[in-house]
Scaffold this motif. Structure first.
Motif, mmCIF file in Angstrom:
data_model
loop_
_atom_site.group_PDB
_atom_site.id
_atom_site.type_symbol
_atom_site.label_atom_id
_atom_site.label_comp_id
_atom_site.label_asym_id
_atom_site.label_seq_id
_atom_site.Cartn_x
_atom_site.Cartn_y
_atom_site.Cartn_z
ATOM 1 N N SER A 266 0.254 1.453 2.665
ATOM 2 C CA SER A 266 0.618 1.832 1.303
ATOM 3 C C SER A 266 0.368 0.683 0.332
ATOM 4 O O SER A 266 -0.037 0.909 -0.796
ATOM 5 N N SER A 267 0.588 -0.566 0.772
ATOM 6 C CA SER A 267 0.321 -1.686 -0.129
ATOM 7 C C SER A 267 -1.180 -1.828 -0.362
ATOM 8 O O SER A 267 -1.610 -2.164 -1.459
ATOM 9 N N LYS A 268 -1.995 -1.568 0.661
ATOM 10 C CA LYS A 268 -3.457 -1.595 0.486
ATOM 11 C C LYS A 268 -3.885 -0.497 -0.483
ATOM 12 O O LYS A 268 -4.734 -0.726 -1.336
ATOM 13 N N ASP B 261 -2.109 0.802 -2.846
ATOM 14 C CA ASP B 261 -1.687 0.402 -4.192
ATOM 15 C C ASP B 261 -2.654 -0.611 -4.789
ATOM 16 O O ASP B 261 -3.023 -0.518 -5.963
ATOM 17 N N GLU B 262 -3.059 -1.580 -3.987
ATOM 18 C CA GLU B 262 -4.007 -2.598 -4.470
ATOM 19 C C GLU B 262 -5.353 -1.978 -4.821
ATOM 20 O O GLU B 262 -5.962 -2.331 -5.831
#
Length: 133
Positions: A101-103, A105-106
């Motif tokens: 999920s952080s990837k 978002d980025e």
């Protein structure tokens, strides 16, 4: 009334509708009695006995006395269900470790920067390659 069979049908339908609506209210009140956390066991037993022995009067008294808190419990339960559903969707959409999920978002931020013209096509591809490796 014998001369107006349609009126008889209307009155029958009206009384049937009111009876069904009362049954819905009775079941709603009984359900609220059991899910109410601010009532003790004796309080729940008292309300249940009142609504079952004197159904019309018991339901009317319950709605008058506890109608506001009954509505508040309904709203709280709906909000809790909504929050649980949103949490489930977040968990189902993301990976178990949270890195995906952080990837994502980025990458979404990078795509936004590219659309705004801050990043060139080449810079976007290089940054995207870093995140995907």
């Amino acid at each position: 009334m014998d001369d107006y069979p349609l009126l008889n049908l209307f009155w029958t339908m009206l009384w049937f509708f009111l009876w069904i609506m009362w049954l819905f209210l009775l079941f709603k009140v009984i359900g609220d009695i059991f899910r109410s956390h601010d009532l003790s066991g004796w309080g729940k037993a008292g309300w249940l006995i009142l609504t079952l022995l004197l159904p019309y009067l018991g339901v009317l008294i319950y709605v008058i006395v506890r109608g506001r808190s009954m509505g508040e419990r309904d709203v709280k339960q709906a909000k809790d269900r909504d929050a649980a559903f949103k949490e489930y969707v977040r968990d189902a959409a993301g990976s178990s470790d949270g890195a995906s999920s952080s990837k994502a978002d980025e990458l979404a931020k990078l795509a936004d920067l590219k659309e705004k013209g801050v990043l060139s096509d080449e810079e976007f591809q290089q940054a995207k390659a870093k995140f995907l490796v």
